[in-house]
Design a protein around this motif. Structure first.
Motif, mmCIF file in Angstrom:
data_model
loop_
_atom_site.group_PDB
_atom_site.id
_atom_site.type_symbol
_atom_site.label_atom_id
_atom_site.label_comp_id
_atom_site.label_asym_id
_atom_site.label_seq_id
_atom_site.Cartn_x
_atom_site.Cartn_y
_atom_site.Cartn_z
ATOM 1 N N GLU A 58 -5.970 -0.430 -6.914
ATOM 2 C CA GLU A 58 -5.169 -1.234 -7.768
ATOM 3 C C GLU A 58 -4.209 -1.879 -7.505
ATOM 4 O OE1 GLU A 58 -6.917 -0.115 -11.927
ATOM 5 O OE2 GLU A 58 -9.396 0.922 -10.753
ATOM 6 N N ASN A 59 -4.350 -2.249 -6.574
ATOM 7 C CA ASN A 59 -2.830 -3.307 -6.208
ATOM 8 C C ASN A 59 -2.017 -2.521 -5.857
ATOM 9 O OD1 ASN A 59 -3.882 -5.377 -6.047
ATOM 10 N ND2 ASN A 59 -4.550 -5.582 -7.543
ATOM 11 N N VAL A 60 -1.635 -1.199 -6.583
ATOM 12 C CA VAL A 60 -0.682 -0.237 -5.938
ATOM 13 C C VAL A 60 -0.918 0.796 -4.382
ATOM 14 C CG1 VAL A 60 0.365 1.876 -6.757
ATOM 15 C CG2 VAL A 60 -0.148 0.126 -8.920
ATOM 16 N N VAL A 61 0.382 -0.043 -3.747
ATOM 17 C CA VAL A 61 0.331 0.726 -3.041
ATOM 18 C C VAL A 61 1.145 1.240 -2.201
ATOM 19 C CG1 VAL A 61 1.193 -0.408 -0.343
ATOM 20 C CG2 VAL A 61 -0.555 -1.650 -1.820
ATOM 21 N N LEU A 62 0.967 2.435 -1.135
ATOM 22 C CA LEU A 62 2.091 3.509 -0.267
ATOM 23 C C LEU A 62 2.090 3.298 0.456
ATOM 24 C CD1 LEU A 62 3.765 5.693 -0.815
ATOM 25 C CD2 LEU A 62 2.119 7.218 -0.361
ATOM 26 N N VAL A 63 3.513 2.922 1.541
ATOM 27 C CA VAL A 63 3.844 2.353 2.323
ATOM 28 C C VAL A 63 4.485 3.808 2.693
ATOM 29 C CG1 VAL A 63 5.305 1.208 4.170
ATOM 30 C CG2 VAL A 63 4.625 0.039 1.780
ATOM 31 N N ALA A 64 3.355 4.336 4.894
ATOM 32 C CA ALA A 64 3.946 5.115 5.453
ATOM 33 C C ALA A 64 4.339 5.221 6.280
ATOM 34 C CB ALA A 64 2.573 6.308 4.563
ATOM 35 N N MET B 77 -4.759 8.472 -11.553
ATOM 36 C CA MET B 77 -4.506 6.609 -11.406
ATOM 37 C C MET B 77 -3.444 6.726 -11.489
ATOM 38 S SD MET B 77 -6.063 4.468 -10.189
ATOM 39 C CE MET B 77 -5.935 3.327 -11.053
ATOM 40 N N LYS B 78 -2.513 7.614 -12.624
ATOM 41 C CA LYS B 78 -1.118 8.161 -13.430
ATOM 42 C C LYS B 78 -0.355 8.571 -12.952
ATOM 43 C CE LYS B 78 -3.006 9.319 -18.274
ATOM 44 N NZ LYS B 78 -2.787 10.269 -18.631
ATOM 45 N N THR B 79 -0.471 8.970 -11.039
ATOM 46 C CA THR B 79 0.425 9.593 -10.214
ATOM 47 C C THR B 79 -0.328 8.788 -9.067
ATOM 48 O OG1 THR B 79 -0.306 10.906 -9.657
ATOM 49 C CG2 THR B 79 0.991 10.684 -11.093
ATOM 50 N N LEU B 80 1.311 8.622 -7.977
ATOM 51 C CA LEU B 80 1.228 8.080 -6.954
ATOM 52 C C LEU B 80 0.623 9.431 -5.860
ATOM 53 C CD1 LEU B 80 4.163 6.742 -5.352
ATOM 54 C CD2 LEU B 80 2.295 5.573 -5.495
#
Length: 266
Positions: A183-189, A17-20
């Motif tokens: 958990e509400n961290v999103v990666l747009v791709a 969880m610490k990194t993308l």
């Protein structure tokens, strides 16, 4: 020691969880579990540190704590598998980059910052549930080496059904995806515009709206950009978070491997 994991309970979610990159691994764990041969999770454990690896088709992601060093076993693992792409732990990757198999690509992590200009955006032109074959057509013009349609469609539809990914189009010619939402961290791709609509400003309008849309949902959104696209995202107003390197094979033709499975960078 490198160990193939067959039980999800053996994966340290707190570390990932610490990194993308770690969250990306968790998204694939949520989508597929540990039961598929094409999607394999490994634990790396040494005296001074630990980490995890995720190998999916021809992409390898490595996540580790600060203590993990590159061991002879890890070097042998990479030499045996020779993934097309290696990304994740910068400490590990900078050691691997001495190999003659790989070239170094520079990548920037951007945070999507909402912009007040989005108030005039015409949301009516956004398709929140587009037909995936039409999305692939746009992507294939922007990513010539994207995975073949059947592979991309199977993975994308599976991840969307499981609520891990989400695909949008704007005016039928620009597309972007949420690769994961952990958990509400999103990666747009996979941001792309069809050839005939390039220069219209649609991608700029769409990404500004998407930043606002995700922010209103309580999401913190990021995207990854290779050097050639950095200035575009800065002009939009997105914030540079950090720079990193990824490795890609130089001793094979791109068209001959399953490149694009994890094609997040723009």
């Amino acid at each position: 020691m490198i160990k193939l994991l067959t039980d999800e309970k053996d994966i340290d979610r707190e570390l990932l969880m610490k990194t993308l990159s770690g969250r990306k691994m968790l998204s694939y764990l949520k989508a597929y579990g540990t039961e598929y041969d094409f999607c394999r999770f490994y634990e790396i454990k040494e005296d001074k540190g630990k980490g995890f690896m995720f190998l999916i088709n021809s992409t390898l992601i490595i996540c580790s704590d600060d203590g993990l060093e590159v061991s002879a076993e890890l070097e042998m693992f990479i030499e045996m598998n020779l993934p097309f792409r290696v990304e994740g732990s910068q400490k590990i990757i900078r050691h691997i980059m001495g190999s003659g198999h790989y070239q170094t690509l520079n990548r920037t992590v951007f945070e999507l910052i909402p912009d007040s200009k989005t108030h005039a955006f015409s949301e009516e032109y956004v398709d929140f549930n587009p037909r995936l074959p039409e999305v692939y057509k746009i992507l294939s013009e922007g990513f010539p080496n994207i995975a073949d349609f059947s592979l991309w469609y199977t993975d994308t539809s599976h991840r969307c059904r499981h609520g891990i990914s989400r695909v949008f189009t704007y005016r039928g010619c620009t597309t972007a995806s949420v690769a994961f939402d952990i958990e509400n961290v999103v990666l747009v791709a996979q941001v792309a515009t069809s050839i005939q609509a390039r220069g219209s400003g649609y991608a700029r309008e769409f990404l500004r709206w998407l930043a606002e849309f995700l922010n209103n949902l309580g999401k913190k959104a990021y995207l990854l950009a290779l050097d050639v696209r950095e200035s575009f995202y800065r002009e939009i107003g997105f914030r540079e978070v950090e720079k990193e390197i990824v490795l890609e094979r130089i001793d094979v033709e791109k068209e001959s491997v399953l490149k694009g499975r994890l094609a997040d960078e723009q």
